[in-house]
Design a protein around this motif. Sequence first.
Motif, PDB file in Angstrom:
ATOM      1  N   UNK A   1       5.556  14.142 -10.335  1.00 35.92           N
ATOM      2  CA  UNK A   1       5.340  13.075 -11.318  1.00 35.92           C
ATOM      3  C   UNK A   1       6.399  11.992 -11.175  1.00 35.92           C
ATOM      4  N   UNK A   2       7.644  12.403 -10.988  1.00 35.42           N
ATOM      5  CA  UNK A   2       8.724  11.427 -10.802  1.00 35.42           C
ATOM      6  C   UNK A   2       8.513  10.632  -9.523  1.00 35.42           C
ATOM      7  N   UNK A   3       8.108  11.301  -8.455  1.00 33.94           N
ATOM      8  CA  UNK A   3       7.910  10.624  -7.174  1.00 33.94           C
ATOM      9  C   UNK A   3       6.821   9.559  -7.272  1.00 33.94           C
ATOM     10  N   UNK A   4       5.818   9.790  -8.110  1.00 31.81           N
ATOM     11  CA  UNK A   4       4.710   8.848  -8.234  1.00 31.81           C
ATOM     12  C   UNK A   4       4.982   7.758  -9.260  1.00 31.81           C
ATOM     13  N   UNK A   5       6.034   7.904 -10.034  1.00 28.73           N
ATOM     14  CA  UNK A   5       6.297   6.991 -11.142  1.00 28.73           C
ATOM     15  C   UNK A   5       7.061   5.762 -10.665  1.00 28.73           C
ATOM     16  N   UNK A   6       6.594   4.577 -11.059  1.00 22.62           N
ATOM     17  CA  UNK A   6       7.277   3.309 -10.794  1.00 22.62           C
ATOM     18  C   UNK A   6       7.245   2.468 -12.056  1.00 22.62           C
ATOM     19  N   UNK A   7       8.132   1.470 -12.112  1.00 17.10           N
ATOM     20  CA  UNK A   7       8.203   0.653 -13.316  1.00 17.10           C
ATOM     21  C   UNK A   7       6.935  -0.155 -13.525  1.00 17.10           C
ATOM     22  N   UNK A   8       6.454  -0.773 -12.475  1.00 15.75           N
ATOM     23  CA  UNK A   8       5.259  -1.615 -12.533  1.00 15.75           C
ATOM     24  C   UNK A   8       5.415  -2.647 -13.651  1.00 15.75           C
ATOM     25  N   UNK A   9       4.514  -2.647 -14.640  1.00 18.01           N
ATOM     26  CA  UNK A   9       4.578  -3.657 -15.699  1.00 18.01           C
ATOM     27  C   UNK A   9       5.348  -3.191 -16.932  1.00 18.01           C
TER      28      UNK A   9
END
Length: 287
Positions: A117-125
């Motif tokens: 989950x962390x690996x797939x998580x980005x800030x994005x908007x």
Amino acid sequence: MPENTQNTNTQIDPAQDPSSPYYVHPSDSQYKLVNNQFNGSGYNDWKRSVIIGLSAKNKLGFIDGTITKPSSTSPLLKAWTRCNSTLIAWFTQILDVTIARSVLYFETAQEICLQQQIADLDQESDSVSSFYTKLKMIWDDLDAHNPLPICTCNNCTCDVTRKVLKMQEDQRLTLFLMKLREEFKQARGTILMQHPLASLSHAYRLLMQEERHKEVYVVVHNNDEPMAFNASNTKKRFYDQASESDKYGSSYNRSNIGDRSNTGDRYLPPRVSYQGNQGRRPFCNHL
């Protein structure tokens, strides 16, 4: 004589009960949760397929936290360990080789899912606070299921607990910074250049200030644009009107004012025509 009756309340070993989540079928060693290996892309689809596969095998509780690791004195510890090892084997089979190596030494299957989950998580908007909250929730789950070791020595002077906590915080700070949007590149570089690294909470406050500065700049910049546009239009209208005035004023002077040629600055009345006389209009020159 009363007949001997068999005790029907004998508890069944959960590891031998097919309806129990602790039950592992002999064929489960060859079971594949999904057909395709996860290589870092399409995480949501992969996650959904994994959840379906775990639910079919009655093992979802080991991932969502409803089945926790029993105490060292619990009779369920052996069954839990067997199921946990089975799940880790399942996950390593459906992960890309590089990713599988990075999670091979995790102690629980739930840790593997949380790390993905962390690996797939980005800030994005997301804002900085929203993105940090998402990461913090996952980190808290990891800490709850795999707490860091604490030194229990009497009068300990090795300070190993503080060192381990600092190492973990530095890793999480770097991860947090690298997943921010590109607009925070300068702030990220400034924080990473510090030695020793700032605490995670201090870096979070710095980034919140940076985000507020950017928001203020955008508001001021957006308000300045229409003001500059209006000022430009006002200036343009002024010069247009001045040009029109010059144009019509020049035409009037040429056609209506008196003759200034060869007279210096002395004003001569305009030439007019009237009955019986041609030339300049008479005027009284008596004082």
